[in-house]
Scaffold this motif. Structure first.
Motif, PDB file in Angstrom:
ATOM      1  N   ALA A  21       1.204  -1.450  -0.385  1.00 31.81           N
ATOM      2  CA  ALA A  21       0.098   0.267  -0.147  1.00 31.81           C
ATOM      3  C   ALA A  21       0.833   1.718  -0.244  1.00 31.81           C
ATOM      4  CB  ALA A  21      -0.699  -0.402   1.775  1.00 31.81           C
ATOM      5  N   ILE A  22       0.212   2.478   0.058  1.00 36.95           N
ATOM      6  CA  ILE A  22       0.912   3.288  -0.507  1.00 36.95           C
ATOM      7  C   ILE A  22       1.994   3.844   0.943  1.00 36.95           C
ATOM      8  CG2 ILE A  22      -0.840   5.291   0.135  1.00 36.95           C
ATOM      9  CD1 ILE A  22       0.595   7.323  -2.217  1.00 36.95           C
ATOM     10  N   SER A  23       1.415   3.972   1.810  1.00 35.64           N
ATOM     11  CA  SER A  23       1.647   3.640   3.420  1.00 35.64           C
ATOM     12  C   SER A  23       3.026   3.221   3.696  1.00 35.64           C
ATOM     13  CB  SER A  23       1.018   4.065   4.476  1.00 35.64           C
ATOM     14  OG  SER A  23       0.747   3.205   4.157  1.00 35.64           O
ATOM     15  N   VAL A  24       2.736   1.520   3.141  1.00 34.53           N
ATOM     16  CA  VAL A  24       4.007   0.800   3.295  1.00 34.53           C
ATOM     17  C   VAL A  24       5.286   1.349   2.461  1.00 34.53           C
ATOM     18  CG1 VAL A  24       4.353  -1.054   3.241  1.00 34.53           C
ATOM     19  CG2 VAL A  24       2.428  -0.720   4.530  1.00 34.53           C
ATOM     20  N   GLY A  53      -9.122   0.822  -6.858  1.00 37.66           N
ATOM     21  CA  GLY A  53      -8.656   1.495  -7.388  1.00 37.66           C
ATOM     22  C   GLY A  53      -7.312   2.147  -6.412  1.00 37.66           C
ATOM     23  N   THR A  54      -7.205   1.025  -5.301  1.00 32.52           N
ATOM     24  CA  THR A  54      -6.140   1.127  -4.710  1.00 32.52           C
ATOM     25  C   THR A  54      -4.890   1.354  -4.868  1.00 32.52           C
ATOM     26  OG1 THR A  54      -7.075   0.822  -2.700  1.00 32.52           O
ATOM     27  CG2 THR A  54      -4.848   0.753  -2.481  1.00 32.52           C
ATOM     28  N   ARG A  55      -3.625   2.338  -5.263  1.00 30.40           N
ATOM     29  CA  ARG A  55      -2.272   2.171  -5.311  1.00 30.40           C
ATOM     30  C   ARG A  55      -2.172   0.562  -4.713  1.00 30.40           C
ATOM     31  NH1 ARG A  55      -3.123   7.441  -4.229  1.00 30.40           N
ATOM     32  NH2 ARG A  55      -2.920   9.020  -6.136  1.00 30.40           N
ATOM     33  N   ARG A  56      -1.322   0.296  -5.547  1.00 25.76           N
ATOM     34  CA  ARG A  56      -0.234  -1.417  -4.956  1.00 25.76           C
ATOM     35  C   ARG A  56       0.917  -1.113  -5.868  1.00 25.76           C
ATOM     36  NH1 ARG A  56      -2.222  -2.396  -0.572  1.00 25.76           N
ATOM     37  NH2 ARG A  56      -4.868  -3.337  -0.768  1.00 25.76           N
ATOM     38  N   TYR A  57       2.418  -1.165  -5.165  1.00 22.52           N
ATOM     39  CA  TYR A  57       3.898  -0.462  -5.202  1.00 22.52           C
ATOM     40  C   TYR A  57       4.607  -2.476  -5.102  1.00 22.52           C
ATOM     41  CZ  TYR A  57       2.709   4.308  -4.912  1.00 22.52           C
ATOM     42  OH  TYR A  57       2.156   5.615  -5.507  1.00 22.52           O
ATOM     43  N   SER A  58       5.270  -2.297  -5.774  1.00 26.15           N
ATOM     44  CA  SER A  58       5.796  -3.281  -6.124  1.00 26.15           C
ATOM     45  C   SER A  58       7.303  -3.415  -6.041  1.00 26.15           C
ATOM     46  CB  SER A  58       6.227  -4.302  -7.624  1.00 26.15           C
ATOM     47  OG  SER A  58       6.848  -3.113  -8.660  1.00 26.15           O
ATOM     48  N   GLY A  59       8.095  -4.626  -5.156  1.00 26.77           N
ATOM     49  CA  GLY A  59       9.317  -4.119  -5.386  1.00 26.77           C
ATOM     50  C   GLY A  59      10.465  -3.481  -5.878  1.00 26.77           C
ATOM     51  N   ASP A  60       9.468  -3.802  -6.910  1.00 26.68           N
ATOM     52  CA  ASP A  60      10.783  -2.748  -8.068  1.00 26.68           C
ATOM     53  C   ASP A  60      10.420  -1.541  -8.329  1.00 26.68           C
ATOM     54  OD1 ASP A  60      11.630  -5.531  -9.338  1.00 26.68           O
ATOM     55  OD2 ASP A  60      10.081  -5.560 -11.355  1.00 26.68           O
ATOM     56  N   ASP A  61       8.794  -0.996  -8.378  1.00 22.45           N
ATOM     57  CA  ASP A  61       8.632   0.448  -7.781  1.00 22.45           C
ATOM     58  C   ASP A  61       9.405   0.614  -6.288  1.00 22.45           C
ATOM     59  OD1 ASP A  61       6.930   0.431  -9.355  1.00 22.45           O
ATOM     60  OD2 ASP A  61       5.306  -0.269  -8.162  1.00 22.45           O
TER      61      ASP A  61
END
Length: 117
Positions: A21-24, A53-61
């Motif tokens: 999640a964006i906060s993490v 619609g929630t942002r999700r980030y990866s390790g690559d991000d």
């Protein structure tokens, strides 16, 4: 305290799997959530979106966010960071293509099934 399964190891998501999640993601990258949103507005990073619609980030991000932070810390403005990242991405794609072409050239040609003269 949580128990582990009998397998022992805790599964870690692949670097390309968007799970944070964006906060993490902001915490892991050492930046503020608002800064992360700013980077997204400038096209420096494009997170995956859940069905809601929630942002999700990866390790690559997260790796990309570290690179953005390095460049920002070196005094590069956001437009410059965008151009640098674009050039780095292009370079990585060209390097991968070159390596694939070299690997293909090293493989013996596949038989065509045609009889020779």
């Amino acid at each position: 305290m949580a128990e582990r399964s009998s397998g022992g190891a805790v599964p870690v998501p692949g670097s390309d799997r968007a799970v944070y999640a964006i906060s993490v993601a902001a915490e892991l990258a050492g930046i503020a959530v608002q800064t992360l949103r700013l980077y997204e507005q400038h096209g420096l990073i494009t997170p995956a979106r859940s069905s809601g619609g929630t942002r999700r980030y990866s390790g690559d991000d997260l790796v990309r966010l570290q690179r953005i932070s390095q460049l920002s810390g070196a005094g590069v403005n956001l437009a410059g960071i965008g151009r640098i990242l674009e050039l780095e991405d292009d370079n990585a794609a060209l390097t991968a293509e070159r390596d694939q072409l070299r690997a293909d050239a090293d493989e013996p040609p596949e038989p065509t099934g045609e009889a020779g003269p």
